[in-house]
Write an enzyme that holds these catalytic residues in place. Structure first.
Site, short mmCIF file in Angstrom:
data_model
loop_
_atom_site.label_atom_id
_atom_site.label_comp_id
_atom_site.label_asym_id
_atom_site.label_seq_id
_atom_site.Cartn_x
_atom_site.Cartn_y
_atom_site.Cartn_z
CG PHE A 163 -2.00 0.99 1.21
CD1 PHE A 163 -3.18 0.70 0.55
CD2 PHE A 163 -1.86 2.21 1.83
CE1 PHE A 163 -4.21 1.63 0.52
CE2 PHE A 163 -2.89 3.15 1.80
CZ PHE A 163 -4.08 2.85 1.14
CG ASP B 126 -0.35 -2.34 7.10
OD1 ASP B 126 -1.46 -2.65 7.57
OD2 ASP B 126 -0.11 -1.22 6.60
CE1 TYR C 227 -9.56 2.91 6.59
CE2 TYR C 227 -8.59 3.98 8.49
CZ TYR C 227 -8.51 3.58 7.16
OH TYR C 227 -7.38 3.87 6.45
CE LYS C 228 -8.06 0.03 4.77
NZ LYS C 228 -6.61 -0.09 4.51
NE ARG D 191 -10.10 -2.55 -2.92
CZ ARG D 191 -9.53 -1.91 -1.89
NH1 ARG D 191 -8.38 -2.32 -1.42
NH2 ARG D 191 -10.10 -0.86 -1.36
C1 LIG Z 1 -5.89 1.12 4.33
C2 LIG Z 1 -4.43 0.94 4.52
C3 LIG Z 1 -3.67 1.92 5.16
C4 LIG Z 1 -4.32 3.21 5.57
O1 LIG Z 1 -3.52 4.01 6.35
P1 LIG Z 1 -4.15 5.31 7.03
O2 LIG Z 1 -3.05 5.89 7.78
O3 LIG Z 1 -5.32 4.87 7.84
O4 LIG Z 1 -4.64 6.19 5.91
C5 LIG Z 1 -2.33 1.66 5.38
N1 LIG Z 1 -1.76 0.51 4.98
C6 LIG Z 1 -2.47 -0.45 4.34
C7 LIG Z 1 -1.81 -1.71 3.91
C8 LIG Z 1 -3.82 -0.25 4.08
O5 LIG Z 1 -4.53 -1.18 3.45
#
Ligand SMILES: *Cc1c(COP(=O)(O)O)cnc(C)c1O
Length: 417
Positions: A130, A202, A227-228, A376
């Site tokens: 990401f 992560d 939040y996911k 997705r």
């Molecule tokens: C959604 C996601 C993030 C989001 O990071 P934020 O700091 O909440 O914006 C980070 N890493 C991964 C792998 C994600 O899927």
């Protein structure tokens, strides 16, 4: 493949998790396949938000830091989340964002390595990680200077060759946000350790989506979103876990007063508290943080084993139906078929992926789009039904067969895709 709508209805009738859906407020006419990006709202969140705002803030005012447990919330929620990721009591805090927590743990890991073997200055990750993870690593390497750098590999197969005597940290996302591919956490952690590297995992697309056992995997540091799949609400604070053996080895550079041993001593010197509390920084967004508990309350009524079993059935059914019923269209499965390598989402590449997703959303099937050309679909066994899988594929088929997605209005890009 003899899946029929009647069979899907029967699967729903026999689904041991079917009662949990009622605990979510989902709008009529929507098939929500984007819980991997923003989880649906637990019904209880509305009353809880009203309580936090009206009673705790409105009536309790500043007293609520103590009387409503606001100050302890990052630790209390961390303890409730811990079982979902194989972490122990007092090993997790819910705080800040995933990006910020990554900065903290990565910096701590680099500092530990500096003490063990200062020659290790490379952070290894995947180019397909990401973006924010890569940006944070690049920013930290740039801040530290002195030869720190980020090395990116193009596929998981290349990780083996990329981790060596110069490697400080192997920083990976357990389930890839785009492809839904799940990595072997235990195996890769073992590989990293055998080469003298530490691991940062992560769990943004893993926590609440697939069974995770950080302790059994021997992992070193982990972070992730609430939040996911955890349904904590838009922008709800993230979490951070550090292996107990490493936790007190170093504090993290965002050494704010919430991580201090005695924040209200108002001392001019920073002294990190013992334990995971040192990964806190400053005052938390309590109204948002409090919502996280509503999602965790629902997880407490089931198990990741039960959720995983349903998740794999949902994603298997979706893959099989798309391949059978949309066979004449140029859809390419990007997600691994192998269960052990699949998270809780399915991605298909299509030459007009963006327009396809936009047209589906207009028809009430909410998935999302990721570059390049990837549609997705997230499957959240707490509330997604097998009948919805069937209906979503029928709508997809209709949008493809009719060519409806080719309409010019679906080519217009929105700010958030
Ligand atoms: C959604 C996601 C993030 C989001 O990071 P934020 O700091 O909440 O914006 C980070 N890493 C991964 C792998 C994600 O899927």
């Amino acid at each position: 493949m003899n899946l029929t709508r009647e069979y899907c209805v029967a699967l729903d009738r026999d689904d041991p998790l079917r009662g949990l859906r009622e605990q979510f407020a989902l709008p009529a006419g929507v098939i929500y396949l984007d819980g991997n990006s923003l989880g649906a709202r637990p019904r209880a969140a509305a009353a809880r938000a009203a309580e936090v705002v009206s009673a705790e803030w409105g009536e309790g005012l500043i007293r609520s830091w103590n009387s409503a447990g606001w100050f302890d919330l990052p630790r209390r929620l961390g303890n409730r989340l811990a079982p979902l990721i194989g972490a122990g009591h007092d090993e997790v805090v819910v705080t800040d964002t995933t990006s910020i927590n990554l900065f903290k743990v990565l910096a701590a890991a680099l500092r530990v390595q500096q003490q063990r073997d200062p020659a290790r200055r490379v952070i290894v990750s995947e180019a397909s990680n990401f973006p924010t993870d890569l940006y944070i690593a690049q920013g930290l390497a740039d801040l530290l200077q002195q030869g720190y750098s980020v090395r990116l590999v193009d596929s998981p197969e290349e990780i083996d060759a990329a981790v060596g005597a110069d490697t400080a940290v192997l920083m990976l996302t357990h389930v890839n946000y785009k492809t839904g591919e799940m990595l072997d956490m235990a195996g890769l952690t073992e590989l990293a350790h055998a080469r003298g590297a530490l691991t940062v995992w992560d769990l943004a697309h893993s926590a609440g989506a697939v069974p995770v056992n950080l302790t059994a995997a021997g992992a070193d540091y982990a972070i992730g979103c609430t939040y996911k799949y955890l349904n904590g609400g838009p922008g709800s604070p993230a979490f951070v876990w550090v292996a107990p053996a490493l936790r007190d080895a170093f504090w993290q550079p965002l050494s704010g007063w919430w991580g201090h041993q005695a924040p209200f001593a108002m001392s001019p010197q920073y002294r990190p508290t013992e334990g995971i509390g040192r990964f806190l920084c400053g005052t938390q967004p309590v109204t948002s943080l409090a919502m996280v508990e509503c999602g965790l309350d629902i997880f407490a009524q089931t198990s990741m084993t039960a959720l995983r079993a349903k998740s794999l059935k949902l994603t298997d059914a979706f893959i099989a139906l798309v391949e059978a019923r949309c066979a004449e269209h140029p859809l390419t499965l990007v997600t691994p078929r192998e269960h052990a390598r699949r998270g809780s989402q399915v991605s298909f590449a299509h030459p007009d992926g963006y327009a396809l997703v936009a047209a589906l959303i207009e028809r009430g099937v909410i998935g999302d789009y990721r570059e390049p050309g990837i549609a997705r679909f997230g499957f959240t066994p707490l509330y997604t039904s097998f009948t919805e899988v069937w209906d979503a594929v029928e709508i997809l088929r209709d949008v493809l067969d009719s060519g409806a997605y080719r309409d010019a209005r679906f080519a217009v890009r929105t700010a958030v895709t």
